[in-house]
Enzyme design. Sequence first.
Site, PDB file in Angstrom:
ATOM      1  N   SER A  39       0.836  -1.195   0.000  1.00 13.34           N
ATOM      2  CA  SER A  39       0.000   0.000   0.000  1.00 13.34           C
ATOM      3  C   SER A  39       0.880   1.259   0.000  1.00 13.34           C
ATOM      4  O   SER A  39       1.710   1.407  -0.888  1.00 13.34           O
ATOM      5  CB  SER A  39      -0.949  -0.056   1.206  1.00 13.34           C
ATOM      6  OG  SER A  39      -2.023   0.819   1.027  1.00 13.34           O
TER       7      SER A  39
ATOM      8  N   ASP B 201      -8.443  -6.984  -4.558  1.00  7.50           N
ATOM      9  CA  ASP B 201      -8.099  -5.650  -4.052  1.00  7.50           C
ATOM     10  C   ASP B 201      -8.656  -4.604  -5.017  1.00  7.50           C
ATOM     11  O   ASP B 201      -8.188  -4.468  -6.144  1.00  7.50           O
ATOM     12  CB  ASP B 201      -6.570  -5.539  -3.963  1.00  7.50           C
ATOM     13  CG  ASP B 201      -6.098  -4.200  -3.393  1.00  7.50           C
ATOM     14  OD1 ASP B 201      -6.938  -3.296  -3.190  1.00  7.50           O
ATOM     15  OD2 ASP B 201      -4.888  -4.072  -3.146  1.00  7.50           O
TER      16      ASP B 201
ATOM     17  N   HIS C 220      -7.706  -5.646  -0.184  1.00  8.89           N
ATOM     18  CA  HIS C 220      -6.437  -4.936  -0.028  1.00  8.89           C
ATOM     19  C   HIS C 220      -5.666  -5.420   1.196  1.00  8.89           C
ATOM     20  O   HIS C 220      -4.443  -5.506   1.179  1.00  8.89           O
ATOM     21  CB  HIS C 220      -6.733  -3.434   0.087  1.00  8.89           C
ATOM     22  CG  HIS C 220      -5.512  -2.585   0.178  1.00  8.89           C
ATOM     23  ND1 HIS C 220      -4.564  -2.546  -0.831  1.00  8.89           N
ATOM     24  CD2 HIS C 220      -5.081  -1.732   1.134  1.00  8.89           C
ATOM     25  CE1 HIS C 220      -3.597  -1.702  -0.468  1.00  8.89           C
ATOM     26  NE2 HIS C 220      -3.890  -1.201   0.708  1.00  8.89           N
TER      27      HIS C 220
END
Lengths: 395, 214
Positions: free
Chosen positions: A167, A333, A366
């Site tokens: 991320s 995701d 995610h």
Amino acid sequence: MITTEKPEIAAAAAEAGERVNARSCTETFGADEPLRLDSEVELSPFTISFQTYGRLNADKSNVVLVCHALTGDQFAASPHPVTGKPGWWSNMVGPGRPIDTDRYFVICPNVIGGCMGTTGPRDINQETGKPYGLTFPGVTIADMVRAQAMLLDRLGIDDIFCAIGGSMGGMQVLQWCAAYPDRVFSAIPIATAARHSAQNIAFHEVGRQAIMADPEWRQGSYLEHGTNPAKGLAVARMAAHITYLSETALHRKFGRNLQDRDEITYGFDADFQIESYLRYQGSTFVDRFDANSYLYITRAMDYFDLAQDHGGILANAFRGTTTRFCVMSFTSDWLFPTSDSKQVVHALNAVAANVSFVEIDTDKGHDAFLLDEPEMLDTLSGFLESAAQRRGLTT
Amino acid sequence: MSPNSLTGGRPLPHAPRTDFDFIAEKIAPGSRVLDVGCGDGELLARLVKERGVDGRGMELSQEGVNASVTRGLSVIQGDADTDLRDYPKDAFDYVILSQTIQATHNPSIVLQELARIGQHIIVSFPNFGHWRVRLKLLLQGRMPETPSLGFQWYDTPNIHLCTLRDFTELCDTLGLHIDDALAVNGTRAKRIGKPGPLDNLTASEAVFMMSRTS
């Protein structure tokens, strides 16, 4: 002299920072070593708080830099000092884990603008004697990475064997490879993008507005006023948390199940388990995170656009790179979808970089990069082993 | 679906790979190699180990990619029809396309892309001119199913089959010089330089090594 309505609150915040740093390593950079920010402001003095795991080898060639995500911190593989929970990447970092601390020397720094010991809006501005609040300068992903590079310089470490993160951590990894290509031997950007999408900026804006709409926020000077915009921050966390999961996973975990009741109440209590779950996520988050830090760090992500920094062509960010890349995404995701990772891969191919791209089939969204995904762990082990052989790192 | 079926009928890993021997022998040590349709990375791993190449792979199936990366290879998920255009000109000394061209949508464009990004191209494919194929069609009146072409007509990924002669003609059209070729018949293989009519009848598979004439 700190002038606040309730000085004990600011003192408590400062003390909390000290408590965290008692459990971390810190390096402070004085007036002679300011952090030159993208905004052209010089941040000085500043401190970086970080954790290390494993031992640095004699030729300093076994360094793994772990970059944390938006609400992460330096406690990747050790218990969190506030929550007491295990490190956020304990399944990835540790003895016998893919990032094997018997073999590698892991450094995990708290980002600039953070609230776990590294200088951020919660800290005292030396010039005013008050907490920075909104007078803290705006920071970017590049600023975070620049600060990390200064930390490594201070520690006498030239090269990183592997930079890894998911991320926002992945954004830092990409920034490292673009800004310091000669210092990064291998890179693993996970569930990330070379630029933050309009949709993601939109979600961040919802979170920021929730914080700023909380009357306790006090235009960012809540520490001076002895208040805490916990409700706003909790709502921000709740909204964000939805984006970290997938519809499939939400349905599998919660469905339409009711929380501690047999019937709906025709009211606004948490009738549904998912409501209760989100409320819990929000309420526990505020214990360990600073609202202004949340504003600053989400902004840093929004500003990230690696192509724009390189004449609008992402490939230019990586031209001439000799870094070995392993780009990874997850099928479910939707915050940083596979297409984002593929843009990075396309750019790397355009400069004939050494790149692997792995998409992991999972319904966990995610958040999968933080979870025990055997295929993720296996492929990363394989990639790291191969890179270690190339680097001449023997067991 | 196994990586095998997705790479368009690549033989099973335990089958003797005389084509791999040929390819490994052809590739200069330490060169830059791209294996398009690399499956689980068997050939690429061999080239890295035996020839010390700087090896990259592209594979359509995610299982194949993940297996390749797990064994330490640099492999991306990608499609020969669409993803070769990302690579710059002359990025590689050798580009290998093994048992994949017959499964591409546009073999001519794929070959041109291979020639653009690589100095040398190595292409292997099943020969539709093999006597067994011809005989099955002639005598049974059905789409041939042979050891090299193990699919029914309705489920085959092989949508652009060709004979050695067809392939040779396409190479001529595209300005590709055939430097060497290997005719494979079951477990036997023969260097044929440039294929003739008899090779087109006896080879069940072939491996071509080509380079740009211009």
